[in-house]
Design a protein around this motif. Structure first.
Motif, mmCIF file in Angstrom:
data_model
loop_
_atom_site.group_PDB
_atom_site.id
_atom_site.type_symbol
_atom_site.label_atom_id
_atom_site.label_comp_id
_atom_site.label_asym_id
_atom_site.label_seq_id
_atom_site.Cartn_x
_atom_site.Cartn_y
_atom_site.Cartn_z
ATOM 1 N N ALA A 268 0.837 -1.200 0.000
ATOM 2 C CA ALA A 268 0.000 0.000 0.000
ATOM 3 C C ALA A 268 0.868 1.245 0.000
ATOM 4 C CB ALA A 268 -0.915 -0.010 1.219
ATOM 5 N N LEU A 269 0.527 2.194 -0.867
ATOM 6 C CA LEU A 269 1.213 3.481 -0.951
ATOM 7 C C LEU A 269 0.172 4.585 -0.745
ATOM 8 C CD1 LEU A 269 3.494 2.742 -4.054
ATOM 9 C CD2 LEU A 269 4.086 2.533 -1.618
ATOM 10 N N ALA A 270 0.619 5.824 -0.766
ATOM 11 C CA ALA A 270 -0.261 6.932 -0.381
ATOM 12 C C ALA A 270 -1.510 7.037 -1.247
ATOM 13 C CB ALA A 270 0.514 8.245 -0.422
ATOM 14 N N ALA A 271 -1.418 6.748 -2.526
ATOM 15 C CA ALA A 271 -2.553 6.923 -3.433
ATOM 16 C C ALA A 271 -2.950 5.635 -4.134
ATOM 17 C CB ALA A 271 -2.242 8.003 -4.466
ATOM 18 N N GLY A 272 -2.579 4.504 -3.578
ATOM 19 C CA GLY A 272 -2.895 3.230 -4.207
ATOM 20 C C GLY A 272 -1.995 2.132 -3.679
ATOM 21 N N TRP A 273 -1.504 1.288 -4.570
ATOM 22 C CA TRP A 273 -0.663 0.180 -4.125
ATOM 23 C C TRP A 273 0.266 -0.267 -5.246
ATOM 24 C CZ3 TRP A 273 -1.206 -4.518 -6.710
ATOM 25 C CH2 TRP A 273 -2.359 -4.649 -7.515
ATOM 26 N N GLN A 274 1.376 -0.881 -4.859
ATOM 27 C CA GLN A 274 2.388 -1.359 -5.807
ATOM 28 C C GLN A 274 2.374 -2.883 -5.853
ATOM 29 O OE1 GLN A 274 6.420 -0.172 -4.908
ATOM 30 N NE2 GLN A 274 7.319 -1.669 -6.317
ATOM 31 N N TRP A 275 2.412 -3.439 -7.075
ATOM 32 C CA TRP A 275 2.577 -4.887 -7.181
ATOM 33 C C TRP A 275 4.041 -5.218 -7.453
ATOM 34 C CZ3 TRP A 275 0.085 -2.913 -11.823
ATOM 35 C CH2 TRP A 275 0.801 -3.103 -13.016
ATOM 36 N N ARG A 276 4.441 -6.379 -6.967
ATOM 37 C CA ARG A 276 5.755 -6.950 -7.268
ATOM 38 C C ARG A 276 5.540 -8.400 -7.636
ATOM 39 N NH1 ARG A 276 9.631 -10.328 -5.372
ATOM 40 N NH2 ARG A 276 11.808 -9.793 -5.850
ATOM 41 N N ILE A 277 5.901 -8.753 -8.873
ATOM 42 C CA ILE A 277 5.693 -10.107 -9.387
ATOM 43 C C ILE A 277 7.026 -10.640 -9.898
ATOM 44 C CG2 ILE A 277 4.528 -11.503 -11.122
ATOM 45 C CD1 ILE A 277 2.233 -9.495 -11.019
ATOM 46 N N PRO A 278 7.616 -11.622 -9.205
ATOM 47 C CA PRO A 278 8.935 -12.129 -9.596
ATOM 48 C C PRO A 278 8.848 -13.141 -10.737
ATOM 49 C CG PRO A 278 8.177 -13.268 -7.640
ATOM 50 C CD PRO A 278 7.110 -12.264 -7.981
ATOM 51 N N LEU A 279 9.586 -12.896 -11.801
ATOM 52 C CA LEU A 279 9.750 -13.850 -12.894
ATOM 53 C C LEU A 279 11.206 -14.293 -12.938
ATOM 54 C CD1 LEU A 279 7.677 -12.016 -15.656
ATOM 55 C CD2 LEU A 279 6.905 -13.806 -14.090
ATOM 56 N N GLN A 280 11.494 -15.299 -13.743
ATOM 57 C CA GLN A 280 12.865 -15.782 -13.804
ATOM 58 C C GLN A 280 13.816 -14.743 -14.395
ATOM 59 O OE1 GLN A 280 13.351 -19.813 -15.393
ATOM 60 N NE2 GLN A 280 11.193 -20.259 -14.920
ATOM 61 N N HIS A 281 13.338 -13.934 -15.338
ATOM 62 C CA HIS A 281 14.230 -13.022 -16.052
ATOM 63 C C HIS A 281 14.080 -11.569 -15.620
ATOM 64 C CE1 HIS A 281 10.405 -12.642 -17.992
ATOM 65 N NE2 HIS A 281 10.815 -11.921 -19.002
ATOM 66 N N ARG A 282 13.063 -11.269 -14.815
ATOM 67 C CA ARG A 282 12.852 -9.891 -14.386
ATOM 68 C C ARG A 282 11.822 -9.866 -13.276
ATOM 69 N NH1 ARG A 282 7.925 -8.180 -16.539
ATOM 70 N NH2 ARG A 282 7.245 -9.180 -18.468
ATOM 71 N N VAL A 283 11.589 -8.678 -12.734
ATOM 72 C CA VAL A 283 10.536 -8.489 -11.741
ATOM 73 C C VAL A 283 9.514 -7.523 -12.315
ATOM 74 C CG1 VAL A 283 9.978 -7.617 -9.438
ATOM 75 C CG2 VAL A 283 12.073 -8.919 -9.795
ATOM 76 N N GLY A 284 8.263 -7.928 -12.335
ATOM 77 C CA GLY A 284 7.200 -7.035 -12.767
ATOM 78 C C GLY A 284 6.815 -6.107 -11.629
ATOM 79 N N ASN A 285 6.720 -4.831 -11.922
ATOM 80 C CA ASN A 285 6.338 -3.836 -10.922
ATOM 81 C C ASN A 285 5.284 -2.920 -11.515
ATOM 82 O OD1 ASN A 285 8.578 -3.990 -8.649
ATOM 83 N ND2 ASN A 285 9.635 -4.131 -10.618
ATOM 84 N N GLY A 286 4.378 -2.454 -10.669
ATOM 85 C CA GLY A 286 3.408 -1.476 -11.122
ATOM 86 C C GLY A 286 2.815 -0.737 -9.947
#
Length: 500
Positions: A268-286
């Motif tokens: 949770a962040l001030a105006a919403g939330w951040q996702w973190r999704i680990p993949l083998q070659h990178r990390v998905g963030n949003g």
């Protein structure tokens, strides 16, 4: 002479991406002996959203339906294991809890386990609920094991899903559909949709190069534009922005700098939330955010400042309205994916809604008479499914403990829909679960939320008073020890992937 309407002989799927290729692959396998031509037309100039990289355990049923294994999918898509979601900062700044794909503890004498846990808590036992979840313990230790085929009791029951690169997953399905299942793939932009003037049925589409494509049944996978259902057939949109506050997202993948975790993280962040999704070659963030409380530039800067490694792409912005089309099947057109609706990715439900939509179409598959009763039932069930998921997501917001932040304060004061309000009342008064038709999330998921947000009842079920405190303490200690023994058989997440 029979009056039986003639069978469907052609299906046109407008739009590729995850929705289009999931539909094409599943239908091509299910209809393999019915002489039905399936065509997917997609424009090479339109980017897919490509931010949905997490799933729920039902995706593994889809894999089995199309004849592939989890190992094949993960190898082709840089995939990893997902045992659940860790929530950081939602219940309070600095707090955390976990939503696992598994059960908690063991019931006894017809009484749910959480009632015994509530009793022990009132008696002074501070052991957290997650200590009684094998799934949670595996996830937080970055471990994985195959769930036992026949667990001796509920302590060993858990499930798992996958994280994958959505673009690679669509490509994997496209290859299977076109090379093994005789699906035709055409690249081209749809510029016109034709309808029959008398029946109102769709008859075909015209592409930018002048080519026309006709079909009996149309599946709209054209994304938020909803070219067929929304634009051509004029189906309006039920907007739920008054309940779910976030209306935008910015995505930015990065290099991984840390262990390969077998779970999604939502912070949770001030105006919403951040996702973190680990993949083998990178990390998905949003960063999923409410534009009324933060600008696009501020959101992108916030996300960039929180990346664990070097950014691998420029920020990718997405605008959306939570909600769905008022009907999902009209005439001879069914919408899937973003063309049907969108519920933010908080619990990774976008892909399972595609899956359930195409499976439901298979169960209610029409002939060329397009009996309205089939569409009515499809629409009834799908509306319920969306509403049930919406309410589960809404609980995350209403129950938040981030006092003093405008967005969170506002959503905490919302009046929930009555179905959700009743669920909350019944649990918060006596720990009783209310179950509705077409629930996507079952009791253990709701329990993880109520416990994580500390929305607990003041008293436990008196049926939990059967055992003496000493007996109950001993039984619950044995449960924790059994989970520890099972966990000792697990391997690190990366070793599990390497062995597949």
């Amino acid at each position: 002479m029979s009056d039986q309407p003639s069978p469907i002989r052609s299906i046109l799927i407008v739009g590729g991406g995850t929705a289009g290729w999931m539909a094409a692959t599943w239908l091509a396998g299910r209809l393999a002996r019915q002489n039905i031509a399936i065509t997917v037309v997609e424009s090479p100039d339109i980017r897919t959203v490509g931010v949905g990289e997490a799933t729920v355990p039902a995706i593994r049923d889809y894999f089995r339906d199309i004849g592939v294994t989890e190992a094949q999918v993960m190898a082709a898509t840089q995939g990893t294991v997902k045992l659940g979601i860790e929530f950081e900062g939602w219940n309070r700044p600095g707090g955390r809890f976990f939503h696992p794909f598994g059960l908690y503890g063991m019931p006894s004498r017809g009484t749910p386990f959480h009632q015994f846990w509530l009793r022990r808590r009132a008696e002074g036992d501070t052991t957290p609920l997650e200590a009684y979840s094998l799934c949670t313990q595996l996830a937080l230790a970055n471990q994985m094991m195959d769930p036992p085929a026949s667990p001796p009791n509920d302590l060993g029951v858990f499930n798992w899903a996958v994280h994958f690169d959505a673009g690679l997953f669509a490509g994997f399905l496209r290859q299977k559909a076109t090379s093994e299942l005789n699906v035709t793939h055409i690249e081209g932009a749809v510029i016109e949709v034709e309808r029959d003037g008398e029946s109102g049925l769709l008859t075909g589409v015209t592409l930018a190069d002048g080519k026309t494509l006709a079909a009996d049944l149309f599946i709209d996978c054209s994304g938020f534009r909803s070219l067929l259902l929304g634009q051509a057939l004029g189906v309006d949109y039920d907007d739920w922005s008054d309940l779910l506050p976030c209306d935008r997202a910015v995505a930015m993948p990065c290099e991984r700098d840390g262990p390969l975790t077998p779970y999604t993280r939502s912070t949770a962040l001030a105006a919403g939330w951040q996702w973190r999704i680990p993949l083998q070659h990178r990390v998905g963030n949003g960063y999923v955010y409410a534009s009324a409380h933060i600008s696009d530039d501020e959101a992108a800067a916030t996300l960039a400042s929180r990346l664990e490694g070097r950014a691998l792409a420029e920020p990718n912005f997405l605008r959306f309205r939570t909600g769905h089309r008022r009907t999902f099947w009209r005439k001879n057109c069914v919408a899937l994916g973003l063309a049907a609706g969108f519920l933010e990715p908080l619990e990774s439900t976008s892909i399972v809604l595609i899956q359930s939509g195409v499976e439901r179409l298979g169960q209610l598959f029409p002939d060329r008479g397009f009996d309205p009763a089939l569409a009515e039932e499809y629409n009834r069930i799908t509306r319920l499914e969306y509403a049930r998921i919406r309410d589960f997501l809404l609980l995350h917001y209403i129950a938040n403990g981030r006092v003093g932040e405008p967005m969170w304060d506002a959503v905490r004061s919302l009046n929930p829909p009555e179905a959700l309000a009743h669920k909350m009342r019944m649990f918060e008064r006596r720990g009783t679960f209310v179950r509705y038709e077409w629930e996507s999330f079952q009791d253990p998921s709701w329990l993880s939320m109520f416990a994580g947000f500390e929305r607990l009842p003041p008293a436990h079920d008196p049926m939990a008073d059967y055992f003496t405190p000493t007996e109950l303490d001993s039984a619950m200690r044995r449960m924790r020890e059994a989970i520890d023994r099972a966990k000792a058989l697990a391997v690190p997440h990366e070793a599990f992937l390497a062995a597949r």
